[in-house]
Write a protein that holds these residues in place. Structure first.
Motif, PDB file in Angstrom:
ATOM      1  N   ALA A  92       0.819  -1.213   0.000  1.00 28.14           N
ATOM      2  CA  ALA A  92       0.000   0.000   0.000  1.00 28.14           C
ATOM      3  C   ALA A  92       0.855   1.265   0.000  1.00 28.14           C
ATOM      4  CB  ALA A  92      -0.940  -0.012   1.203  1.00 28.14           C
ATOM      5  N   LYS A  93       2.005   1.199   0.652  1.00 26.35           N
ATOM      6  CA  LYS A  93       2.886   2.379   0.683  1.00 26.35           C
ATOM      7  C   LYS A  93       3.351   2.749  -0.719  1.00 26.35           C
ATOM      8  CE  LYS A  93       6.056   2.546   3.929  1.00 26.35           C
ATOM      9  NZ  LYS A  93       7.104   2.068   4.880  1.00 26.35           N
ATOM     10  N   GLN A  94       3.466   1.760  -1.598  1.00 27.48           N
ATOM     11  CA  GLN A  94       3.856   2.055  -2.978  1.00 27.48           C
ATOM     12  C   GLN A  94       2.782   2.854  -3.704  1.00 27.48           C
ATOM     13  OE1 GLN A  94       5.526  -1.354  -5.177  1.00 27.48           O
ATOM     14  NE2 GLN A  94       5.536  -2.481  -3.257  1.00 27.48           N
ATOM     15  N   TRP A  95       1.556   2.838  -3.182  1.00 22.38           N
ATOM     16  CA  TRP A  95       0.437   3.553  -3.798  1.00 22.38           C
ATOM     17  C   TRP A  95       0.035   4.763  -2.959  1.00 22.38           C
ATOM     18  CZ3 TRP A  95      -1.194   2.052  -8.603  1.00 22.38           C
ATOM     19  CH2 TRP A  95      -0.705   0.818  -9.053  1.00 22.38           C
ATOM     20  N   GLY A  96       0.964   5.219  -2.111  1.00 21.07           N
ATOM     21  CA  GLY A  96       0.743   6.471  -1.395  1.00 21.07           C
ATOM     22  C   GLY A  96       0.127   6.342  -0.023  1.00 21.07           C
ATOM     23  N   ALA A  97      -0.057   5.139   0.471  1.00 19.44           N
ATOM     24  CA  ALA A  97      -0.625   4.960   1.809  1.00 19.44           C
ATOM     25  C   ALA A  97       0.407   5.311   2.875  1.00 19.44           C
ATOM     26  CB  ALA A  97      -1.101   3.526   1.996  1.00 19.44           C
ATOM     27  N   THR A  98      -0.073   5.642   4.067  1.00 23.20           N
ATOM     28  CA  THR A  98       0.789   5.832   5.230  1.00 23.20           C
ATOM     29  C   THR A  98       0.455   4.759   6.258  1.00 23.20           C
ATOM     30  OG1 THR A  98      -0.766   7.339   6.306  1.00 23.20           O
ATOM     31  CG2 THR A  98       0.885   8.321   4.851  1.00 23.20           C
ATOM     32  N   VAL A  99       1.438   4.457   7.115  1.00 24.08           N
ATOM     33  CA  VAL A  99       1.236   3.414   8.122  1.00 24.08           C
ATOM     34  C   VAL A  99       1.464   4.003   9.509  1.00 24.08           C
ATOM     35  CG1 VAL A  99       1.896   1.115   8.932  1.00 24.08           C
ATOM     36  CG2 VAL A  99       2.026   1.661   6.486  1.00 24.08           C
ATOM     37  N   ASN A 100       0.536   3.767  10.389  1.00 23.01           N
ATOM     38  CA  ASN A 100       0.617   4.183  11.780  1.00 23.01           C
ATOM     39  C   ASN A 100       0.949   2.935  12.595  1.00 23.01           C
ATOM     40  OD1 ASN A 100       0.206   5.172  14.387  1.00 23.01           O
ATOM     41  ND2 ASN A 100      -1.598   6.369  13.813  1.00 23.01           N
ATOM     42  N   TRP A 101       2.230   2.786  12.961  1.00 25.78           N
ATOM     43  CA  TRP A 101       2.692   1.566  13.630  1.00 25.78           C
ATOM     44  C   TRP A 101       2.417   1.632  15.131  1.00 25.78           C
ATOM     45  CZ3 TRP A 101       3.701  -2.144  10.361  1.00 25.78           C
ATOM     46  CH2 TRP A 101       4.259  -1.854   9.110  1.00 25.78           C
ATOM     47  N   VAL A 102       1.891   0.549  15.672  1.00 27.33           N
ATOM     48  CA  VAL A 102       1.626   0.437  17.107  1.00 27.33           C
ATOM     49  C   VAL A 102       2.422  -0.750  17.652  1.00 27.33           C
ATOM     50  CG1 VAL A 102      -0.126   0.082  18.895  1.00 27.33           C
ATOM     51  CG2 VAL A 102      -0.689   1.401  16.824  1.00 27.33           C
ATOM     52  N   ASP A 103       3.328  -0.481  18.586  1.00 20.96           N
ATOM     53  CA  ASP A 103       4.143  -1.551  19.155  1.00 20.96           C
ATOM     54  C   ASP A 103       3.281  -2.561  19.900  1.00 20.96           C
ATOM     55  OD1 ASP A 103       6.493  -0.476  18.175  1.00 20.96           O
ATOM     56  OD2 ASP A 103       6.905   0.659  20.009  1.00 20.96           O
ATOM     57  N   LEU A 104       3.724  -3.808  19.910  1.00 22.94           N
ATOM     58  CA  LEU A 104       3.043  -4.844  20.677  1.00 22.94           C
ATOM     59  C   LEU A 104       3.115  -4.528  22.163  1.00 22.94           C
ATOM     60  CD1 LEU A 104       4.427  -8.023  18.840  1.00 22.94           C
ATOM     61  CD2 LEU A 104       2.272  -6.817  18.402  1.00 22.94           C
ATOM     62  N   ASP A 105       2.227  -5.145  22.944  1.00 23.19           N
ATOM     63  CA  ASP A 105       2.269  -4.937  24.394  1.00 23.19           C
ATOM     64  C   ASP A 105       3.349  -5.826  25.015  1.00 23.19           C
ATOM     65  OD1 ASP A 105       1.216  -7.530  24.627  1.00 23.19           O
ATOM     66  OD2 ASP A 105      -0.824  -6.824  25.002  1.00 23.19           O
ATOM     67  N   ASP A 106       3.411  -5.847  26.341  1.00 25.21           N
ATOM     68  CA  ASP A 106       4.491  -6.594  27.005  1.00 25.21           C
ATOM     69  C   ASP A 106       4.309  -8.098  26.912  1.00 25.21           C
ATOM     70  OD1 ASP A 106       2.369  -6.858  28.729  1.00 25.21           O
ATOM     71  OD2 ASP A 106       3.357  -5.918  30.453  1.00 25.21           O
ATOM     72  N   GLN A 107       3.178  -8.564  26.397  1.00 26.92           N
ATOM     73  CA  GLN A 107       2.952  -9.988  26.145  1.00 26.92           C
ATOM     74  C   GLN A 107       3.191 -10.342  24.669  1.00 26.92           C
ATOM     75  OE1 GLN A 107       2.185 -12.138  28.800  1.00 26.92           O
ATOM     76  NE2 GLN A 107       2.663 -10.231  29.916  1.00 26.92           N
ATOM     77  N   LEU A 108       3.740  -9.383  23.935  1.00 27.20           N
ATOM     78  CA  LEU A 108       3.982  -9.522  22.490  1.00 27.20           C
ATOM     79  C   LEU A 108       2.694  -9.788  21.720  1.00 27.20           C
ATOM     80  CD1 LEU A 108       7.374 -11.467  22.231  1.00 27.20           C
ATOM     81  CD2 LEU A 108       6.920  -9.070  22.727  1.00 27.20           C
ATOM     82  N   THR A 109       1.631  -9.154  22.184  1.00 27.36           N
ATOM     83  CA  THR A 109       0.310  -9.271  21.567  1.00 27.36           C
ATOM     84  C   THR A 109      -0.122  -7.891  21.077  1.00 27.36           C
ATOM     85  OG1 THR A 109      -0.261 -11.083  23.066  1.00 27.36           O
ATOM     86  CG2 THR A 109      -2.083  -9.986  21.975  1.00 27.36           C
ATOM     87  N   HIS A 110      -1.032  -7.858  20.117  1.00 28.62           N
ATOM     88  CA  HIS A 110      -1.561  -6.592  19.627  1.00 28.62           C
ATOM     89  C   HIS A 110      -2.079  -5.734  20.781  1.00 28.62           C
ATOM     90  CE1 HIS A 110      -1.683  -8.795  15.802  1.00 28.62           C
ATOM     91  NE2 HIS A 110      -1.821  -7.635  15.199  1.00 28.62           N
TER      92      HIS A 110
END
Length: 372
Positions: free
Chosen positions: A135-153
């Protein structure tokens, strides 16, 4: 490879996983060790792409051969058998289904469809990157959210990030590469709430490996008309990664938009193979059992070395090697084992896939050599 052969490949060593988790490799006899020495394996052992080395099953191979006779035809008219089976399995009408060239094509065209020209995708870090990279190749932006301390979303933070420019939320559950799984309640609550504000994409590539058979698929929300897209693939438990076939489930107005942008679709052989795979319950169960046996052997080796790891809901394990992944990757490659790439920011963690039982035992032996 017929059924007798793939049963033999998995069965001879499968019982070893029942011997406990401590010092497992030392329990092998000299003759057993000889059976999985480097001369008996196709080296390097490929445990880096989360594949099912037992597939395709013999029934699927027969269907593929039958497909040769119509290889001169375009595939669209021959998708009905598979489409009907998916419709029955998922409990939706055909206009909810988009068959794609692997679920990866579905992820990519979804990102293109809804987030091009400045649209935002909210996604975890690390996770499966196909949608966001394309999607970034087509102009999208990404809002990255780090995993929690259990390595889960961290779905609470993901929901807080939703704004007017958010076009998609990408949720890989179980997550690749961490193999972690959201709780039932948190998954359903988040997808229900977030889908009222934007479109939620639930990647269920590893859904078959979840041990809790009551764990919900987000297809349940699609049936309620929510703005949810679910992806499924034949690459994992069915062992068809090289044939490139998967599908999306979404309400018709969303499915129709995605369908307009599908690029590759799939082919006759893949359609025949996938339909046969869905009928082959024996191979499906066999594959799940081999993954469980393989993981127990890997857990045993990691316990012996006192390594930190995540109890997996997939066909791979994410563990802390304690070394930069580039150097650990090279050390294991030099020993004849291919392991996963780097997944920042967890650069001293490693993703390792299950393989045949012989391959898993070989990995455990080499892991002990490299980290012992």
């Amino acid at each position: 490879m017929d059924r007798r052969e793939w049963m033999k490949r998995g069965g001879a060593f499968g019982a070893l996983s029942l011997l406990g988790t401590q010092n497992l490799i030392s329990t092998l006899t000299a003759s057993e060790k000889e059976q999985f020495n480097p001369r008996a394996l196709d080296l390097p052992v490929q445990l880096n792409f989360n594949e099912n080395p037992f597939g395709p099953s013999s029934k699927v191979r027969e269907a593929m051969i039958e497909g040769f006779d119509i290889g001169c035809r375009y595939p669209d008219p021959y998708s009905k058998e598979l489409m009907d089976m998916i419709v029955e399995k998922e409990g939706v009408s055909g206009d909810h289904i988009v068959i794609t060239g692997g679920s990866t094509e579905g992820l990519k065209v979804t990102g293109l469809t809804f987030a091009n020209n400045g649209g935002e995708i909210i996604a975890a870090r690390p996770t499966f990157l196909a949608m966001m990279t394309y999607a970034k190749q087509w102009g999208a932006t990404v809002n990255w959210v780090d995993l929690d301390d259990q390595l889960t979303h961290d779905v609470d933070e993901m929901e807080r990030r939703i704004s007017s420019k958010t076009k998609l939320i990408f949720l890989c559950n179980p997550n690749n590469p961490t193999s972690t799984l959201l709780s039932k309640e948190k998954l359903t609550d988040f997808c229900t709430s977030a889908s009222k504000k934007t479109i939620v994409f639930s990647d269920e590539a590893y859904y078959d490996f979840i041990e809790d058979k009551q764990y919900p698929s987000m297809v349940s929300l699609v049936k309620k008309g929510e703005n949810v897209i679910v992806s499924r693939t034949f690459s994992k438990v069915y062992g068809l990664a090289g044939l490139r076939i998967g599908y999306l489930i979404a309400k018709p107005e969303i499915a129709n938009k995605i369908r307009e942008n599908v690029v590759a679709y799939t082919n006759i052989i893949a359609l025949k193979a996938a339909a046969a795979a869905m009928k082959d319950k024996e191979f499906y169960d066999f594959s799940l059992n081999k993954v469980q046996e393989g993981k127990q052997i890997m857990y045993g080796a990691m316990d012996t070395l006192k390594l930190e790891y995540i109890k997996s809901s997939t066909n791979f394990i994410f563990f802390k090697s304690g070394r930069p992944i580039e150097s650990f990757n090279k050390q294991m490659r030099d020993e004849g084992v291919l392991v996963g790439r780097a997944f920042p920011p967890y650069t001293d963690w490693c993703r390792i896939s299950t393989g045949t039982i012989e391959e898993v035992l070989y990995f455990a032996q080499k892991l002990k050599k490299v980290l012992g």
